[in-house]
Design a protein around this motif. Sequence first.
Motif, PDB file in Angstrom:
ATOM      1  N   ILE A  25      58.282  44.627  15.869  1.00  0.00           N
ATOM      2  CA  ILE A  25      57.165  44.064  16.636  1.00  0.00           C
ATOM      3  C   ILE A  25      57.705  43.136  17.732  1.00  0.00           C
ATOM      4  O   ILE A  25      57.305  43.220  18.890  1.00  0.00           O
ATOM      5  CB  ILE A  25      56.185  43.311  15.704  1.00  0.00           C
ATOM      6  N   ASN A  26      58.652  42.285  17.360  1.00  0.00           N
ATOM      7  CA  ASN A  26      59.168  41.308  18.319  1.00  0.00           C
ATOM      8  C   ASN A  26      60.124  41.911  19.331  1.00  0.00           C
ATOM      9  O   ASN A  26      60.002  41.680  20.531  1.00  0.00           O
ATOM     10  CB  ASN A  26      59.895  40.168  17.583  1.00  0.00           C
ATOM     11  N   GLU A  27      61.069  42.705  18.829  1.00  0.00           N
ATOM     12  CA  GLU A  27      62.131  43.202  19.697  1.00  0.00           C
ATOM     13  C   GLU A  27      61.677  44.407  20.514  1.00  0.00           C
ATOM     14  O   GLU A  27      61.971  44.514  21.692  1.00  0.00           O
ATOM     15  CB  GLU A  27      63.322  43.578  18.809  1.00  0.00           C
ATOM     16  N   LYS A  83      58.395  45.401  20.776  1.00  0.00           N
ATOM     17  CA  LYS A  83      56.998  45.248  21.237  1.00  0.00           C
ATOM     18  C   LYS A  83      56.108  46.386  20.728  1.00  0.00           C
ATOM     19  O   LYS A  83      55.222  46.854  21.439  1.00  0.00           O
ATOM     20  CB  LYS A  83      56.917  45.171  22.770  1.00  0.00           C
ATOM     21  N   LYS A  86      53.236  47.994  18.208  1.00  0.00           N
ATOM     22  CA  LYS A  86      52.035  47.503  17.523  1.00  0.00           C
ATOM     23  C   LYS A  86      52.345  47.385  16.041  1.00  0.00           C
ATOM     24  O   LYS A  86      53.154  48.130  15.503  1.00  0.00           O
ATOM     25  CB  LYS A  86      50.884  48.501  17.710  1.00  0.00           C
ATOM     26  N   GLN A 104      58.495  52.718  22.955  1.00  0.00           N
ATOM     27  CA  GLN A 104      57.146  53.317  22.895  1.00  0.00           C
ATOM     28  C   GLN A 104      57.219  54.842  22.890  1.00  0.00           C
ATOM     29  O   GLN A 104      56.484  55.518  22.172  1.00  0.00           O
ATOM     30  CB  GLN A 104      56.292  52.883  24.094  1.00  0.00           C
TER      31      GLN A 104
END
Length: 472
Positions: free
Chosen positions: A303-305, A307, A309, A337
């Motif tokens: 999630i942090n690295e 991005k 969902k 993504q």
Amino acid sequence: MNKNFEVVIGLEVHVQLNTKTKIFCSCPTSFGDEPNKNTCPVCLGLPGALPVMNKEAVKKAVMLAKAIKAKINKFSTFERKNYFYPDLPKGYQISQFVVPIIEHGEIILDSGKKIGITRAHLEEDAGKNIHDGEISKVDLNRAGTPLLEIVSEPDMRSSDEAIEYLKKLHAIVKYLGISDANMQEGSFRCDANVSIRPRGQKEYGTRVELKNINSFRFIKQAIEYEVERQIEAWEEGEYETEVVQETRLFDSKTGETRSMRGKEESADYRYFPEPDLLPLEVPDEFFDIEIPELPNQKKDRYINEFKLKEYDAGVLTAEPELAAFFELMIKFGVEPQLANRWLAIELLGRLNKAGISIENSPVNAKKLALIAIREKEAVISAAGGKKVLDLLMQEDIEVDAAIEKLGLKQVSDESAIEKIVDEVLGANEDKVAEYKAGKEKLFGFFVGQVMKASRGKANPQIVNKILRSKLG
Ligand code: ADP
Ligand code: MG
Ligand code: ZN
């Protein structure tokens, strides 16, 4: 579910530890060998044979303790649990009863709710009875395989919470690499204890134990069937008086549970200290064992690295093989993504449909990464990429060869596209005039005509760009 009752669930999970040798002897633990090949006086339970504790099993138990933030007991004890069964030649199972190796752990659900883990203890597995028509045979290859039994608090309040807990525990065990955790082969087995109580009542109701159900889906079905059955019994006023604490079996064909036996109490087993084993002492160096990144940590990192969902990160980290596949795609240069879309949606969708696990995927991370890269480079369209993947699922072929074979290469050469655009505009002068007079929705018509003239191969972004500049 019924709004008048609260469901209470506690789970017992038996995890077969993947040590090379058995828990108290040096026989191999391999699966699928010729019956009774992997046996010796110790695991056959011959008189006078002495058990010797397997240090690897202790280490693996300690790794689990670290992962579930449990207390590791420096000293724990072994007891004999007495019962008769043909696949248990000694007439007792060596288990840990008085002091288990692990106590007071937890697993945290996505809602933030903590499910307590009462204890986890080491014990030996039994053999297998094979019923073959008129006769029954006993295979003792599995006898003495190390098990870690992980007992939860009765903290779960729905079948969904129970399944989430189980999936998290399953993932942790696999991430740690301490078990194959294969439910079909029985190396991750679950007993579900289920009771209900009127909402607001403090005391727990009488529990029923559902034995050895071998898939998440069946466990959910079994719990839900059992809850309905208990609610009916309660509403008929019979529950507390007539239904006893018992063990029930789930029948996956009918989706029902049926009584197997009255539930034994621990006193029935006449536990007593195992005289042939000293108390188990966990070596000091095991207390500092490092464990690999766990599913929840990996999920937070995604999630942090990357991005991603929360939902996507959860899917990708649910199984270590899937996470490893994803990380390889990133390594080959695919954006997170895009990698997520190709892996979690396109590849997993196809694998699920075909009933293939990610480990056995005919398309590896390198090939899937290349499809994503060719899409990014606009060599192929997203739709073209799906056709390439379809072909790769069927055939052992390289990505570029597949693009060639399917004739999917997009035309991105601007001068070639410009030529087609000029032809289309030239052949439709009336429509060009209408467009210029304000009928803007004709733009789509021109795009369509150019795509058609290029037989679908023109890069749509470039077509758009050129059309815009020509039409003003
Ligand atoms: P046993 O070996 O007799 O099954 P354990 O102590 O090993 O006993 O396991 C008991 C399991 O049953 C635990 O997971 C516990 O959380 C669960 N449990 C105990 N009481 C209830 C109850 N009333 N309803 C549902 N689960 C329960
Ligand atoms: Mg039990
Ligand atoms: Zn042996």
